[in-house]
Design an enzyme around this catalytic site. Structure first.
Site, PDB file in Angstrom:
ATOM      1  N   GLU A 170       0.810  -1.217   0.000  1.00  0.00           N
ATOM      2  CA  GLU A 170       0.000   0.000   0.000  1.00  0.00           C
ATOM      3  C   GLU A 170       0.846   1.271   0.000  1.00  0.00           C
ATOM      4  OE1 GLU A 170      -3.114   0.004   2.899  1.00  0.00           O
ATOM      5  OE2 GLU A 170      -4.118  -1.710   1.998  1.00  0.00           O
ATOM      6  N   GLU A 352      -5.278  -8.416   0.118  1.00  0.00           N
ATOM      7  CA  GLU A 352      -6.003  -8.129   1.370  1.00  0.00           C
ATOM      8  C   GLU A 352      -7.466  -7.879   1.047  1.00  0.00           C
ATOM      9  OE1 GLU A 352      -4.730  -4.950   4.005  1.00  0.00           O
ATOM     10  OE2 GLU A 352      -2.644  -5.627   3.882  1.00  0.00           O
TER      11      GLU A 352
HETATM   12  C1  FCB Z   1      -4.666  -2.074   5.246  1.00  0.00           C
HETATM   13  C2  FCB Z   1      -3.288  -2.402   5.758  1.00  0.00           C
HETATM   14  C3  FCB Z   1      -3.264  -3.519   6.763  1.00  0.00           C
HETATM   15  C4  FCB Z   1      -4.434  -3.427   7.722  1.00  0.00           C
HETATM   16  C5  FCB Z   1      -5.730  -3.285   6.969  1.00  0.00           C
HETATM   17  C6  FCB Z   1      -6.958  -3.248   7.860  1.00  0.00           C
HETATM   18  O1  FCB Z   1      -4.708  -0.765   4.787  1.00  0.00           O
HETATM   19  O2  FCB Z   1      -2.441  -2.797   4.694  1.00  0.00           O
HETATM   20  O3  FCB Z   1      -2.034  -3.492   7.412  1.00  0.00           O
HETATM   21  O4  FCB Z   1      -4.233  -2.412   8.622  1.00  0.00           O
HETATM   22  O5  FCB Z   1      -5.696  -2.124   6.192  1.00  0.00           O
END
Ligand code: FCB
Length: 450
Positions: A170, A352
């Protein structure tokens, strides 16, 4: 909400995984020679973390990783995506190497491989060594060289066993929230610092890809982007330009230069003073897959007093919540996957996806999290729809294996499919862990049919 999910048609080599990151789960922040990171500093800063907590212990994954691997085996995942803590390997960020830190990830990697779980290693999930920040951190052009050296150390040590590499997690979140909006370490709010950080992190990514390519035969290299559709709040005209600028900073500032070789227009103009001849070629290096972290769309509004004139707005009041407790937009996920496919033309791995909650252990010792199962079902359906429409999705990783330390807020919001009691550190798989295990089994069974 769909009652069940379509598990047919996944490619046989589709990767099902779980994700964590070093700072959010490891704890042991002063153990075995680890140096401080900018997040240790932020945790010590008054008001730095919403609930005043820190990650000194977190999930104690540093000691309890064998139990956590057993939990992964129980769920039946193919892969574990975790990050390496740069300050564990290089306590001052560069120079002297900490053998004890290197050995920790040796143990983790070896054990994962022994259990048939593939390690997916992310080199940077936000825990910059404090000593490097003291030298300018990502606002310094030297950052690219520091990152390349750290990458080389990891590649040489683990490259014989690890083939899946991720440069950064990210990019836009830690640069925007760390250097323009004060929601993350190091807590700077300055346009020039933000622009420099964007460019130097892009250079670091390119340098890291080159190092991995030259040192790890057969490496499969990706980078993780958080792409979220940016929608002007309430469709109001005054929110349109702020939303467009946020879209560049949030969605395009990294994948565009890395994969298309140029910055998006507004950013290109602003960042020009920091770009040197040859930089775009240094940044735009071939990689193997696009990592996508996705949670939901962002509603943006004008906020003249903020660093860039935009701010986070509200979702429409009538947005569906499907019983999850907050507005849910599965279509934004489907569209995002298709947009990435058409724009960047790489295989996609969802690195994610998940949702938070305040899950509790009940009197029978069980943790029921129906809202999370609902969320997963809806998002799985959206992903399947995108795949049917042509998105080449090769893997899906749940955020997160464990409840853990959440950036900026602490321990209130639990994202795990395994509950962690932060007093006793006891792990309890939630109902969603069982649901995920069943999904993986069903998808594999369907995939193996003729
Ligand atoms: C993302 C992050 C991860 C976690 C999730 C909820 O932005 O990459 O580390 O905090 O959100």
């Amino acid at each position: 909400m769909p009652a069940s999910v379509d598990t047919t048609g996944f490619p046989a080599d589709f990767v099902w995984g779980v994700s964590t990151s070093a700072y959010q789960v490891e704890g042991a922040v002063t153990e075995d020679g680890r140096g401080a990171s900018i997040w240790d500093t932020r945790c010590k800063t008054k008001g730095g973390i919403g609930d005043g907590s820190n990650a000194d212990v977190a999930c104690d994954h540093y000691h309890r990783w064998p139990e956590d691997i057993a939990l992964m085996q129980g769920i039946g995942v193919d892969a574990y995506r975790f990050s390496i803590a740069w300050p564990r390997l290089l306590p001052r960020g560069r120079g002297a190497v900490n053998e004890a830190g290197l050995a920790f990830y040796d143990r983790l990697i070896d054990s994962l491989l022994e259990k048939g779980i593939e390690p997916w290693v992310c080199l940077y999930h936000w825990d910059l060594p404090q000593a490097l920040h003291d030298r300018g951190g990502w606002t310094s052009r030297d950052g690219a060289g520091w990152f390349a050296d750290y990458t080389a150390l990891c590649a040489k040590r683990y490259g014989d066993r690890v083939k899946r590499w991720i440069t950064f997690n990210e990019f836009s979140v830690f640069t925007l929230f760390g250097y323009a909006i004060p929601w993350a370490a190091p807590g700077i709010t300055d346009r020039a610092a933000h622009l420099k950080a964007i460019h130097h992190v892009n250079l670091a990514h390119g340098a890291g890809v080159d190092v991995l390519r030259s040192l790890v035969p057969g490496a499969s290299i990706g980078a993780i982007h958080n792409r979220q559709k940016i929608i002007p709040e309430h469709g109001r005209a005054e929110n349109v330009e702020p939303a467009a600028l946020l879209d560049e900073h949030w969605n395009k500032a990294f994948p565009d230069p890395q994969l298309l070789g140029h910055y998006p227009p507004r950013l290109a103009e602003a960042i020009e003073p920091y770009v040197q001849p040859g930089d775009m070629a240094r940044i735009c290096r071939p990689i193997d897959w696009f990592g996508l972290n996705h949670y939901g769309p962002i509603f943006a509004k004008a906020e003249p007093d903020s660093t860039w004139g935009y701010w986070w707005g509200d979702a429409p009041p009538d947005a569906p919540d499907y019983g999850v407790g907050w507005a849910i937009f599965p279509d934004a996920f489907r569209e995002e996957l298709l947009d990435i496919q058409h724009t960047y033309r790489l295989p996609i791995v969802v690195t994610e996806n998940g949702c938070g909650g305040s899950d509790v252990v009940d009197a029978e010792g069980r943790v029921n999290d129906p809202h999370r199962i609902a969320y997963f079902k809806i998002y799985q359906e959206a992903m399947r729809a995108a795949m049917r429409e042509g998105a080449d999705v090769r893997g899906y990783f749940v955020w997160s294996l464990l409840d853990n330390f959440e950036w900026g807020t602490g321990y209130g919001s639990r994202f795990g499919i395994v509950h962690v009691d932060f007093q006793t550190l006891k792990r309890t798989p939630k109902a969603s862990a069982r649901w995920y295990a069943d999904l993986i089994k069903a998808a594999r069974a369907a995939g193996s049919q003729p």
